[in-house]
Design a protein around this motif. Structure first.
Motif, PDB file in Angstrom:
ATOM      1  N   LYS A 130       0.824  -1.216   0.013  1.00  0.00           N
ATOM      2  CA  LYS A 130       0.106   0.003   0.089  1.00  0.00           C
ATOM      3  C   LYS A 130       1.005   1.188  -0.098  1.00  0.00           C
ATOM      4  CE  LYS A 130      -3.991  -1.675   2.539  1.00  0.00           C
ATOM      5  NZ  LYS A 130      -3.704  -2.715   3.042  1.00  0.00           N
ATOM      6  N   VAL A 131       0.826   2.107  -0.917  1.00  0.00           N
ATOM      7  CA  VAL A 131       1.097   3.417  -0.957  1.00  0.00           C
ATOM      8  C   VAL A 131       0.485   4.465  -0.212  1.00  0.00           C
ATOM      9  CG1 VAL A 131       2.416   5.338  -2.393  1.00  0.00           C
ATOM     10  CG2 VAL A 131       2.323   2.543  -3.193  1.00  0.00           C
ATOM     11  N   VAL A 132       1.249   4.994   0.534  1.00  0.00           N
ATOM     12  CA  VAL A 132       0.338   6.221   1.622  1.00  0.00           C
ATOM     13  C   VAL A 132       1.126   7.480   1.345  1.00  0.00           C
ATOM     14  CG1 VAL A 132      -0.233   6.654   3.862  1.00  0.00           C
ATOM     15  CG2 VAL A 132      -0.210   4.158   3.059  1.00  0.00           C
ATOM     16  N   CYS A 133       0.584   8.714   1.268  1.00  0.00           N
ATOM     17  CA  CYS A 133       0.833   9.984   1.140  1.00  0.00           C
ATOM     18  C   CYS A 133      -0.154  10.570   1.805  1.00  0.00           C
ATOM     19  CB  CYS A 133       0.931  10.570  -0.213  1.00  0.00           C
ATOM     20  SG  CYS A 133       2.228   9.560  -1.076  1.00  0.00           S
ATOM     21  N   ASP A 134      -0.566  10.545   3.023  1.00  0.00           N
ATOM     22  CA  ASP A 134      -1.386  11.018   3.828  1.00  0.00           C
ATOM     23  C   ASP A 134      -1.064  12.326   4.715  1.00  0.00           C
ATOM     24  OD1 ASP A 134       0.030  10.072   5.832  1.00  0.00           O
ATOM     25  OD2 ASP A 134      -1.742   8.810   6.649  1.00  0.00           O
ATOM     26  N   GLY A 135       0.327  12.833   4.571  1.00  0.00           N
ATOM     27  CA  GLY A 135       0.695  14.003   5.098  1.00  0.00           C
ATOM     28  C   GLY A 135       0.985  13.779   6.735  1.00  0.00           C
ATOM     29  N   LYS A 136       0.632  12.592   7.224  1.00  0.00           N
ATOM     30  CA  LYS A 136       0.762  12.333   8.541  1.00  0.00           C
ATOM     31  C   LYS A 136       2.126  11.884   9.218  1.00  0.00           C
ATOM     32  CE  LYS A 136      -3.983  11.188   9.344  1.00  0.00           C
ATOM     33  NZ  LYS A 136      -4.705  10.003   9.537  1.00  0.00           N
ATOM     34  N   ALA A 157       4.884  -1.228  -7.941  1.00  0.00           N
ATOM     35  CA  ALA A 157       3.608  -0.354  -7.335  1.00  0.00           C
ATOM     36  C   ALA A 157       4.053   1.003  -7.104  1.00  0.00           C
ATOM     37  CB  ALA A 157       3.324  -1.112  -6.119  1.00  0.00           C
ATOM     38  N   THR A 158       4.967   1.409  -6.568  1.00  0.00           N
ATOM     39  CA  THR A 158       5.452   2.793  -6.014  1.00  0.00           C
ATOM     40  C   THR A 158       5.457   3.655  -7.356  1.00  0.00           C
ATOM     41  OG1 THR A 158       7.685   2.176  -5.709  1.00  0.00           O
ATOM     42  CG2 THR A 158       6.469   2.002  -4.027  1.00  0.00           C
ATOM     43  N   LEU A 159       6.191   2.832  -8.501  1.00  0.00           N
ATOM     44  CA  LEU A 159       6.289   3.837  -9.707  1.00  0.00           C
ATOM     45  C   LEU A 159       4.912   4.363 -10.206  1.00  0.00           C
ATOM     46  CD1 LEU A 159       9.254   1.783 -11.577  1.00  0.00           C
ATOM     47  CD2 LEU A 159       9.230   4.149 -10.199  1.00  0.00           C
ATOM     48  N   LYS A 160       3.711   3.664 -10.097  1.00  0.00           N
ATOM     49  CA  LYS A 160       2.580   4.069 -10.619  1.00  0.00           C
ATOM     50  C   LYS A 160       2.465   5.202  -9.825  1.00  0.00           C
ATOM     51  CE  LYS A 160       0.722  -0.482 -11.315  1.00  0.00           C
ATOM     52  NZ  LYS A 160       0.122  -1.587 -10.642  1.00  0.00           N
ATOM     53  N   ARG A 240       7.467  -0.853   6.856  1.00  0.00           N
ATOM     54  CA  ARG A 240       7.055   0.696   6.041  1.00  0.00           C
ATOM     55  C   ARG A 240       8.431   1.236   5.584  1.00  0.00           C
ATOM     56  NH1 ARG A 240       3.074   4.199   9.685  1.00  0.00           N
ATOM     57  NH2 ARG A 240       1.632   2.840   8.564  1.00  0.00           N
ATOM     58  N   ILE A 241       8.222   1.425   4.167  1.00  0.00           N
ATOM     59  CA  ILE A 241       9.465   1.590   3.696  1.00  0.00           C
ATOM     60  C   ILE A 241       9.296   3.179   3.145  1.00  0.00           C
ATOM     61  CG2 ILE A 241      10.796   1.052   1.484  1.00  0.00           C
ATOM     62  CD1 ILE A 241      10.660  -1.137   3.484  1.00  0.00           C
ATOM     63  N   PRO A 242      10.066   4.086   3.568  1.00  0.00           N
ATOM     64  CA  PRO A 242       9.983   5.637   2.920  1.00  0.00           C
ATOM     65  C   PRO A 242      10.324   5.629   1.370  1.00  0.00           C
ATOM     66  CG  PRO A 242      12.236   4.995   3.929  1.00  0.00           C
ATOM     67  CD  PRO A 242      11.355   3.916   4.241  1.00  0.00           C
ATOM     68  N   LEU A 243       9.645   6.613   0.830  1.00  0.00           N
ATOM     69  CA  LEU A 243       9.735   6.710  -0.657  1.00  0.00           C
ATOM     70  C   LEU A 243      10.009   7.973  -0.897  1.00  0.00           C
ATOM     71  CD1 LEU A 243       6.023   5.109  -1.508  1.00  0.00           C
ATOM     72  CD2 LEU A 243       8.514   3.983  -1.601  1.00  0.00           C
ATOM     73  N   ARG A 244      10.348   8.346  -2.046  1.00  0.00           N
ATOM     74  CA  ARG A 244      10.631   9.692  -2.811  1.00  0.00           C
ATOM     75  C   ARG A 244      10.263   9.787  -4.094  1.00  0.00           C
ATOM     76  NH1 ARG A 244      17.218   9.756  -3.815  1.00  0.00           N
ATOM     77  NH2 ARG A 244      17.588   7.819  -4.832  1.00  0.00           N
ATOM     78  N   PRO A 245      10.314  10.852  -4.694  1.00  0.00           N
ATOM     79  CA  PRO A 245       9.846  11.194  -6.003  1.00  0.00           C
ATOM     80  C   PRO A 245      11.016  10.210  -6.968  1.00  0.00           C
ATOM     81  CG  PRO A 245       9.886  13.369  -5.054  1.00  0.00           C
ATOM     82  CD  PRO A 245      10.496  12.291  -3.954  1.00  0.00           C
ATOM     83  N   SER A 246      10.458   9.332  -8.154  1.00  0.00           N
ATOM     84  CA  SER A 246      11.009   8.669  -8.649  1.00  0.00           C
ATOM     85  C   SER A 246      12.103   9.380  -9.763  1.00  0.00           C
ATOM     86  CB  SER A 246      10.551   7.598  -9.219  1.00  0.00           C
ATOM     87  OG  SER A 246      11.176   6.745 -10.150  1.00  0.00           O
ATOM     88  N   PRO A 247      12.954   9.350 -10.174  1.00  0.00           N
ATOM     89  CA  PRO A 247      13.795   9.621 -11.450  1.00  0.00           C
ATOM     90  C   PRO A 247      13.313   8.841 -12.399  1.00  0.00           C
ATOM     91  CG  PRO A 247      15.426   8.380 -10.004  1.00  0.00           C
ATOM     92  CD  PRO A 247      14.180   8.516  -9.231  1.00  0.00           C
ATOM     93  N   THR A 248      13.433   9.449 -13.831  1.00  0.00           N
ATOM     94  CA  THR A 248      13.013   8.669 -14.895  1.00  0.00           C
ATOM     95  C   THR A 248      14.223   8.084 -15.501  1.00  0.00           C
ATOM     96  OG1 THR A 248      12.989  10.792 -15.946  1.00  0.00           O
ATOM     97  CG2 THR A 248      10.907   9.930 -15.236  1.00  0.00           C
ATOM     98  N   ARG A 249      15.287   8.496 -15.621  1.00  0.00           N
ATOM     99  CA  ARG A 249      16.499   8.287 -16.525  1.00  0.00           C
ATOM    100  C   ARG A 249      17.871   8.018 -15.604  1.00  0.00           C
ATOM    101  NH1 ARG A 249      15.008   6.258 -21.108  1.00  0.00           N
ATOM    102  NH2 ARG A 249      17.149   6.771 -21.678  1.00  0.00           N
ATOM    103  N   VAL A 250      18.799   7.433 -16.183  1.00  0.00           N
ATOM    104  CA  VAL A 250      20.099   7.051 -15.289  1.00  0.00           C
ATOM    105  C   VAL A 250      21.169   7.146 -16.551  1.00  0.00           C
ATOM    106  CG1 VAL A 250      21.241   5.444 -13.985  1.00  0.00           C
ATOM    107  CG2 VAL A 250      18.901   5.371 -13.915  1.00  0.00           C
ATOM    108  N   TYR A 251      22.039   8.346 -15.967  1.00  0.00           N
ATOM    109  CA  TYR A 251      23.318   8.221 -16.862  1.00  0.00           C
ATOM    110  C   TYR A 251      24.541   7.497 -16.195  1.00  0.00           C
ATOM    111  CZ  TYR A 251      26.549  11.237 -19.694  1.00  0.00           C
ATOM    112  OH  TYR A 251      27.450  11.829 -20.451  1.00  0.00           O
TER     113      TYR A 251
END
Ligand code: FAD
Length: 523
Positions: A130-136, A157-160, A240-251
């Protein structure tokens, strides 16, 4: 009255019989009789296929046959299984099995019960990711994931949601509970720490059958015990795994060296940029060896037009060190990332003209080992015995290790070494309250020898022993990672100053010593 006397005589006879029939050993190990409570009984299977699967692992070297496999439908079933074992005069051992991608029987038990975690997936009431972004949460977004989930499924699941976990292993078809029981490392560990340093909260069923939610603030003793705890203290049922915005590319670049000192000096320079806010920092630094006796030499990263001159270089020097750097970015940042990588590489002392680059999607980069798996499977060389050896080597001794192991043992012996990784990480990204052990230096290297023994597995095992013996004789203070097949005394030495804590935690959370017997620590 009479019935009381008859009852107590029967009780005494039963008690005597139980003593006579109990194997003469101080600790419970084997499941001799098999009479689970009614509601649990249907979840045990003794079907030959399930038993055979549970008697094997990725290593294909160690085989132990359990009495039964337990297929849980819920976390409550796991508590019930552990409670059932503890209720017996002779509790049976329970080997928690994630994907069994261990190589030395760590997820097995002889005559106990294998707890097949992946069965939880078949009975999910809603998704177990379950991906949660509830601000809590103070962290922001996070994923609550079942311990049985594969990291690849967590990523997808998180990339979605345009999000990603921070810390990965090189290969993602491993379970969350399995890697968190070890450490979970790769080339990003120098910057963000191992996976065990990237967990906000856990649900654990301890070896006493108790369900505990834990974090650094709540029930912290259980939290720190199970992270890197080799499955000894409890079963991880949720993380419970912390997430961050995903990059799209890799150099992604490779730099080639013929000199180990220069190579490792440059690696250590690169990992010294290790603050997340530092735009100079790379996202991933690894290193690998190209050896003349590797057959075939894996040059799949390079364009066909470059492969010949790289092969000539390996032939000339026998051993070439490849420094691997990755920098993540978004589609619209390409020009900036090129400049950042140019800044990073400026001043490094690789062989002139031996710099190679690629530009791939984030998913392709994270899926790179799986791509090799598919290729090697199609060639029939993936599914063979794997006498792997993984070590952490202190930075101050890595040059001695290069001379004594890479050059004097691996290069000189007439067996194909397979893949060899060597890359540094910063100890300050690890948390010493956790059960995982590392060398006691600020910087240490991960050395991974990935062998695929199409034949002659014994030769590799002999070589592994030779390497370990060399380190002992040369007083190189390595710590094995993902270790197996150790004697009790060797485990005590492995944990060193942490042994007492580890042993006390076992007494507290799994006093009957039933969990993860395949590690061989307490059996
Ligand atoms: P299993 O082998 O099933 O279990 C490992 C141990 O953990 C056992 O003792 C088991 O009892 C216990 N366990 C399993 N699940 C749980 C749970 N839910 N709760 C408590 N205990 C549990 N490791 C890295 O760090 N970095 C890498 O880059 C890396 N790459 C790999 C590549 C390949 C191809 C392979 C085969 C392995 C790699 N590994 C890597 C090693 C891997 O992290 C470990 O072998 C890990 O244990 C595998 O996870 P698993 O789910 O298969 O665990």
């Amino acid at each position: 009255m009479l019935s009381n006397i008859v009852f107590s005589k029967v009780t005494i006879v039963l008690w005597l019989l139980s003593i006579l029939l109990t194997p003469a050993q101080s600790h419970p190990r084997r499941l001799s009789a098999f009479h689970p409570p009614k509601d649990l009984a249907p979840k045990f299977t003794r079907n030959p296929q399930a038993l055979s699967l549970a008697s094997n692992d990725f290593g294909k070297i160690v085989h132990k046959t359990p009495k039964a496999v337990f297929e849980p439908c819920s976390v409550e079933d796991i508590s019930a299984l552990i409670n059932f074992s503890n209720s017996l005069p002779t509790p049976f051992t329970i080997a928690t099995r994630g994907r069994a991608h261990s190589v030395s029987g760590q997820a097995m038990t002889q005559d106990g019960v294998v707890l097949n975690m992946t069965n939880l997936n078949a009975f999910k009431h809603g998704s177990r990711i379950k991906v949660v972004c509830d601000g809590k949460s103070s962290w922001g977004c996070y994923a609550d994931v079942g311990g049985e989930q594969l990291w690849i499924d967590v990523l997808n699941a998180t990339l979605k949601h345009g999000l990603t976990p921070l810390s990965f292993t090189d290969y993602l078809y491993l379970t969350v509970g399995g890697t968190l029981s070890n450490a979970g490392i790769n080339g990003g560990t120098f910057l963000l720490g191992p996976q065990i340093s990237n967990v906000l909260e856990l649900d654990v069923v301890t070896g006493k059958g108790k369900f505990v939610t834990c974090s650094p603030e709540k029930n912290s003793e259980v939290f720190y015990a199970v992270l890197g705890g080799l499955g000894q203290f409890g079963v991880i049922t949720r993380a419970r795994i912390p997430l961050r915005p995903s990059p799209t590319r890799v150099y992604w670049i490779h730099l080639l060296y013929n000199n180990f000192t220069t190579f490792s000096k440059d690696q250590e320079y690169l990992i010294s940029f290790n603050e997340r806010s530092d735009t100079n920092a790379a996202d991933y630094i690894e290193g690998q060896l190209l050896l003349i006796n590797q057959s075939p030499l894996d040059l799949s990263f390079y364009e066909p037009s470059d492969q010949q001159r790289i092969t000539s270089l390996v032939t000339q020097y026998g051993i070439i060190y490849v420094l691997e750097i990755a920098k993540y970015y978004d589609n619209n940042n390409e020009a900036r990332v090129e400049q950042e990588v140019a800044n990073l590489v400026k001043g490094l002392n690789f062989l002139p003209t031996f710099m190679f680059k690629k530009n791939v999607s984030y998913e392709e980069f994270l899926g790179r080992v799986h791509a090799s798996e598919l290729l090697l499977t199609s060639q029939g060389v993936w599914d063979v015995p794997h006498p792997w050896l993984n070590m952490f080597v202190p930075s101050s001794q890595i040059s001695d290790f290069n001379e004594g192991v890479f050059k004097d043992i691996i290069l000189k012996q007439n067996i194909s070494p397979g893949g060899c990784l060597v890359y540094p990480m910063n100890r300050n990204k690890w948390d010493d309250r956790m059960s995982a052990v590392t060398p006691k230096e600020d910087v240490f290297y991960s050395v991974n020898l990935f062998r695929f023994a199409v034949q002659n597995v014994e030769k590799y095992e002999v070589q592994n022993q030779k390497i370990l013996q060399f380190c002992k004789d040369a007083d190189i203070k390595i710590k094995e990672y993902l270790a197996g097949n150790k004697t009790h005394q060797e485990w005590v030495e492995h944990f060193g100053l942490k042994w007492k804590l580890f042993k006390d935690r076992k007494a507290k959370f799994d006093p009957n010593r039933i969990l993860s017997p395949g590690q061989g620590i307490f059996q």
